[in-house]
Design a protein around this motif. Structure first.
Motif, mmCIF file in Angstrom:
data_model
loop_
_atom_site.group_PDB
_atom_site.id
_atom_site.type_symbol
_atom_site.label_atom_id
_atom_site.label_comp_id
_atom_site.label_asym_id
_atom_site.label_seq_id
_atom_site.Cartn_x
_atom_site.Cartn_y
_atom_site.Cartn_z
ATOM 1 N N TYR A 1 0.834 4.675 9.962
ATOM 2 C CA TYR A 1 -0.527 4.503 10.467
ATOM 3 C C TYR A 1 -1.526 4.501 9.305
ATOM 4 N N LYS A 2 -1.345 5.426 8.384
ATOM 5 C CA LYS A 2 -2.244 5.509 7.242
ATOM 6 C C LYS A 2 -2.121 4.261 6.376
ATOM 7 N N GLN A 3 -0.898 3.755 6.243
ATOM 8 C CA GLN A 3 -0.674 2.546 5.469
ATOM 9 C C GLN A 3 -1.412 1.364 6.095
ATOM 10 N N GLN A 4 -1.316 1.237 7.428
ATOM 11 C CA GLN A 4 -2.002 0.148 8.121
ATOM 12 C C GLN A 4 -3.514 0.299 7.997
ATOM 13 N N THR A 5 -3.991 1.538 8.073
ATOM 14 C CA THR A 5 -5.430 1.774 7.952
ATOM 15 C C THR A 5 -5.928 1.410 6.564
ATOM 16 N N LEU A 6 -5.206 1.850 5.535
ATOM 17 C CA LEU A 6 -5.590 1.530 4.158
ATOM 18 C C LEU A 6 -5.480 0.028 3.898
ATOM 19 N N PHE A 7 -4.474 -0.601 4.506
ATOM 20 C CA PHE A 7 -4.310 -2.054 4.382
ATOM 21 C C PHE A 7 -5.517 -2.775 4.979
ATOM 22 N N ALA A 8 -5.914 -2.347 6.183
ATOM 23 C CA ALA A 8 -7.075 -2.966 6.835
ATOM 24 C C ALA A 8 -8.337 -2.751 6.001
ATOM 25 N N ASP A 9 -8.478 -1.574 5.419
ATOM 26 C CA ASP A 9 -9.642 -1.290 4.565
ATOM 27 C C ASP A 9 -9.647 -2.203 3.338
ATOM 28 N N LYS A 10 -8.456 -2.419 2.770
ATOM 29 C CA LYS A 10 -8.370 -3.261 1.571
ATOM 30 C C LYS A 10 -8.674 -4.716 1.915
ATOM 31 N N VAL A 11 -8.202 -5.165 3.080
ATOM 32 C CA VAL A 11 -8.512 -6.529 3.532
ATOM 33 C C VAL A 11 -10.026 -6.696 3.676
ATOM 34 N N THR A 12 -10.669 -5.695 4.286
ATOM 35 C CA THR A 12 -12.123 -5.739 4.451
ATOM 36 C C THR A 12 -12.828 -5.762 3.100
ATOM 37 N N ALA A 13 -12.347 -4.944 2.168
ATOM 38 C CA ALA A 13 -12.961 -4.883 0.844
ATOM 39 C C ALA A 13 -12.850 -6.220 0.120
ATOM 40 N N ILE A 14 -11.677 -6.862 0.206
ATOM 41 C CA ILE A 14 -11.494 -8.155 -0.460
ATOM 42 C C ILE A 14 -12.358 -9.227 0.211
ATOM 43 N N ASN A 15 -12.425 -9.195 1.546
ATOM 44 C CA ASN A 15 -13.292 -10.141 2.257
ATOM 45 C C ASN A 15 -14.745 -9.986 1.821
ATOM 46 N N ASP A 16 -15.182 -8.736 1.650
ATOM 47 C CA ASP A 16 -16.566 -8.482 1.220
ATOM 48 C C ASP A 16 -16.809 -9.039 -0.178
ATOM 49 N N LEU A 17 -15.846 -8.843 -1.074
ATOM 50 C CA LEU A 17 -15.988 -9.364 -2.430
ATOM 51 C C LEU A 17 -16.035 -10.891 -2.429
ATOM 52 N N ALA A 18 -15.188 -11.510 -1.589
ATOM 53 C CA ALA A 18 -15.183 -12.972 -1.491
ATOM 54 C C ALA A 18 -16.520 -13.477 -0.946
ATOM 55 N N ILE B 1 0.860 -1.186 0.000
ATOM 56 C CA ILE B 1 0.000 0.000 0.000
ATOM 57 C C ILE B 1 0.893 1.232 0.000
ATOM 58 N N LYS B 2 0.859 2.009 -1.062
ATOM 59 C CA LYS B 2 1.717 3.178 -1.184
ATOM 60 C C LYS B 2 1.045 4.404 -0.567
ATOM 61 N N VAL B 3 1.778 5.076 0.308
ATOM 62 C CA VAL B 3 1.298 6.311 0.939
ATOM 63 C C VAL B 3 2.340 7.387 0.668
ATOM 64 N N ASN B 4 2.011 8.342 -0.175
ATOM 65 C CA ASN B 4 2.963 9.395 -0.531
ATOM 66 C C ASN B 4 2.745 10.688 0.240
ATOM 67 N N GLU B 5 1.497 11.066 0.434
ATOM 68 C CA GLU B 5 1.191 12.342 1.070
ATOM 69 C C GLU B 5 0.337 12.146 2.305
ATOM 70 N N VAL B 6 0.579 12.986 3.301
ATOM 71 C CA VAL B 6 -0.264 13.020 4.502
ATOM 72 C C VAL B 6 -0.627 14.470 4.778
ATOM 73 N N THR B 7 -1.769 14.684 5.402
ATOM 74 C CA THR B 7 -2.225 16.043 5.678
ATOM 75 C C THR B 7 -1.716 16.523 7.020
ATOM 76 N N GLN B 8 -1.750 17.814 7.224
ATOM 77 C CA GLN B 8 -1.342 18.388 8.496
ATOM 78 C C GLN B 8 -2.246 17.881 9.617
ATOM 79 N N GLN B 9 -3.514 17.716 9.335
ATOM 80 C CA GLN B 9 -4.449 17.221 10.340
ATOM 81 C C GLN B 9 -4.078 15.807 10.780
ATOM 82 N N GLU B 10 -3.655 14.969 9.830
ATOM 83 C CA GLU B 10 -3.244 13.596 10.174
ATOM 84 C C GLU B 10 -1.967 13.610 11.003
ATOM 85 N N ILE B 11 -1.047 14.515 10.675
ATOM 86 C CA ILE B 11 0.195 14.629 11.460
ATOM 87 C C ILE B 11 -0.113 15.097 12.875
#
Length: 624
Positions: A380-397, A238-248
């Motif tokens: 943190y954002k990478q882990q969050t996006l990873f968890a979201d992608k896992v959930t999305a794939i589980n839903d498709l399955a 999961i590629k994370v290039n940019e983060v916002t000031q609010q996330e920091i």
């Protein structure tokens, strides 16, 4: 905390710890047992039953304990886990009934005495405190009667355990002999004969193959196989290039909380409201920069009641500023005592802040840890996006999508393994958890995509196809395998004959160098030498050497045959264990024998108490 630690080391503490934390300890499985017969039971054990809830709780507790010490979660064998938990619960039920039958019990007075001796329940004067005891019970959601009942039950089991395990006999003379064996050593010379060096000398004919096939037909099976398509996902994908000031800012707040840091500097404010608030704020900031008193200006100009006290508002509280907290914190960041901030626009108007005194906590400013917070935010954002992608794939399955469609939709590489084996699997997905899912009856029947499987290093989803069950091999199919086995057997026999022939020629140390092969001189070697295999260590001390001679010993081994030559066996008297160490060794040996006796006793109890397992509930509990 020290008192609690000491308590947990005591008999009552260990009992409670066993009850609460060790569901598979033989005499401490599962926290609290329910009275009566649960209709949703897993097993009937004599007059007692093991309930479904009790079993599932024990499985979950044991799984958690194992995973705490297991780096790769996929190595956990769920079938073995369920089997061990069930056996442990049944064993406990058997022992409980036997303890009652034998009249093994503990009085309230004994339990009271044990509890009163515990430091965790004593006040500052060293007296037993009912308040501390009540707090202890309340924190664990127990009543005094429940605690006493569990202690009584556990102590009764301890008595029965001690009466079995503690009666194991192993004479001290035998223990001394065993210790002496471990202290033996001798000079050793070694040569290994590899069976592969003799395979050209052997032949295997059709009759040999057929005879072996007929004798071993039942064990000659092809493993169950499927063709496996799978996708694999890791957080690093999961590629994370940019983060916002609010996330920091959010990670910075979390960082401070983890360190137990709080901004306890004392601050004051000047609040300006109305349509001309910004202009007034800029003018006041200019006056402050020229050296005017902050307190005086706050009293004269601030639109907040705090102006009457020079603008003092105590410690910075982010909750007061809501969504503006990050902006206010940024304005305060790096301010020194008696230094005013720039005007900050908030929901209240325009505010100017001043730090009036340093607090006791030295909170690092966001600017000083910004690079670290950016990395932390991306992770943190990478882990969050990873968890979201896992959930999305589980839903498709779950929605019935095939693995190819999921891979395409989620932009994940599709991988394949042909002839994926259920047994002796050495593929890239050889983890037991993956194999279990790939050969699940329902997954194979529906050819569906599994839910996410954690392999420890990645998360995978698999879809099996072309299931081929295990089957007995035909003679033709098994010929190649049998031929190789017979070649190795015959070549190993030749290697052993060569080793024995050479052993017969070695009578003295001088004969070793006359054999035309190179021996490895291991020097003084004991029974724990890592240079020898288990079989070779046993061989090395199997024969004494004759006077003024050596003992030459040969034996078949995994690689063919081994020839070992040894001189006189010596015992290292200077390394003898002390009396205390011998006593400790004796205790370990007797305890091991006692555990064997306990297992024999449990087998006896299984004979006299009827044990019935509800297979349907077991299958349901295991998710089958």
């Amino acid at each position: 905390m020290d008192k609690l630690r000491d308590f947990l080391k005591s008999w009552p503490g260990r009992i409670l710890l066993i009850l609460c934390l060790s569901p598979l300890a033989l005499l401490g499985i599962e926290s609290y047992f329910h009275s009566g017969v649960d209709p949703n039971q897993i097993a009937q054990v004599g007059d007692a039953s093991v309930s479904l809830n009790e079993y599932q709780s024990a499985v979950n507790n044991r799984r958690s304990e194992i995973l705490e010490n297991l780096e790769d979660a996929s190595l956990l064998n769920e079938d073995v886990l369920h089997e061990q938990v069930l056996r442990g619960l049944v064993d406990r039920a058997l022992l409980e009934q036997q303890a009652k039958k034998l009249g093994m019990t503990v009085s309230d007075d004994t339990i009271n005495r044990l509890l009163r001796e515990e430091a965790i329940f004593k006040d500052e004067n060293g007296n037993f405190s009912n308040d501390l005891f009540a707090t202890f019970l309340r924190q664990r959601g127990m009543t005094k009667d429940q605690l006493f009942a569990e202690f009584r039950n556990q102590l009764s089991l301890d008595q029965l355990n001690a009466s079995i395990v503690g009666t194991a006999i192993y004479p001290m003379k035998a223990i001394n002999q065993l210790i002496d064996l471990q202290l033996e050593s001798r000079k050793v010379w070694l040569h290994r004969f590899n069976w592969q060096d003799y395979q050209q000398q052997v032949t295997v004919n059709d009759a040999d193959v057929k005879a072996y096939y007929e004798a071993n037909k039942k064990s000659l099976k092809s493993p169950a196989m499927v063709d496996l398509a799978y996708i694999e996902l890791t957080p690093e994908m999961i590629k994370v290039n940019e983060v916002t000031q609010q996330e920091i800012d959010a990670q910075y707040q979390s960082f401070k909380q983890e360190l137990g840091l709080s901004d306890d500097r004392q601050i004051s404010q000047i609040l300006l409201t109305g349509s001309d608030a910004k202009a007034r704020a800029d003018a006041i900031k200019a006056r402050l920069d020229k050296g005017e008193s902050f307190a005086a200006l706050a009293k004269a100009e601030s639109d907040d009641p705090s102006g009457e006290s020079g603008g003092a508002i105590g410690q910075f509280n982010p909750a007061v500023f809501g969504g503006d907290a990050a902006a206010v914190e940024q304005a305060l960041s790096g301010l020194k005592v008696n230094q005013a901030s720039k005007p900050v626009k908030t929901q209240f108007g325009y505010q100017i802040f001043m730090v009036t005194s340093e607090g006791s906590s030295q909170v690092p400013s966001l600017a000083s840890v910004r690079d670290e917070m950016v990395k932390r935010t991306k992770a943190y954002k990478q882990q969050t996006l990873f968890a979201d992608k896992v959930t999305a794939i589980n839903d498709l399955a779950a929605d019935g999508f095939g693995i190819e469609d999921i891979a395409s939709q989620e932009n994940v590489p599709l991988k394949r393994i042909k002839n994926y084996q259920q047994d002796n699997n050495t593929s890239a997905l050889s983890q037991p958890a993956v194999i279990k899912q790939a050969f699940d009856e329902f997954v194979i029947q529906d050819q569906s995509v599994t839910t996410a499987i954690d392999t420890g290093k990645s998360t995978v989803w698999v879809q099996p196809s072309r299931y081929r069950p295990a089957k007995t091999l035909s003679l033709t199919e098994a010929t190649v395998k049998i031929t190789q086995v017979l070649k190795q057997q015959k070549a190993s026999a030749l290697a052993l004959k060569a080793a024995k022939d050479m052993a017969a020629k070695i009578k003295t140390e001088a004969d070793i160098n006359k054999q035309g092969i190179s021996f490895q001189a291991l020097g003084d070697t004991n029974r724990q030498s890592p240079l020898l295999s288990d079989k070779e260590r046993s061989l090395a001390f199997s024969q004494p050497a004759p006077k003024n001679g050596v003992a030459a010993m040969a034996s078949q081994t995994e690689m063919g045959a081994t020839l070992i030559v040894g001189d006189a066996i010596k015992t290292q008297q200077q390394s003898q264990l002390s009396a205390i160490e011998k006593a400790q060794t004796a205790a370990i040996i007797r305890d091991n024998l006692g555990q064997d006796q306990l297992q024999d006793y449990l087998e006896y109890l299984r004979v006299i108490h009827k044990v019935e397992v509800n297979d349907a509930n077991m299958a349901s509990a295991q998710g089958r």
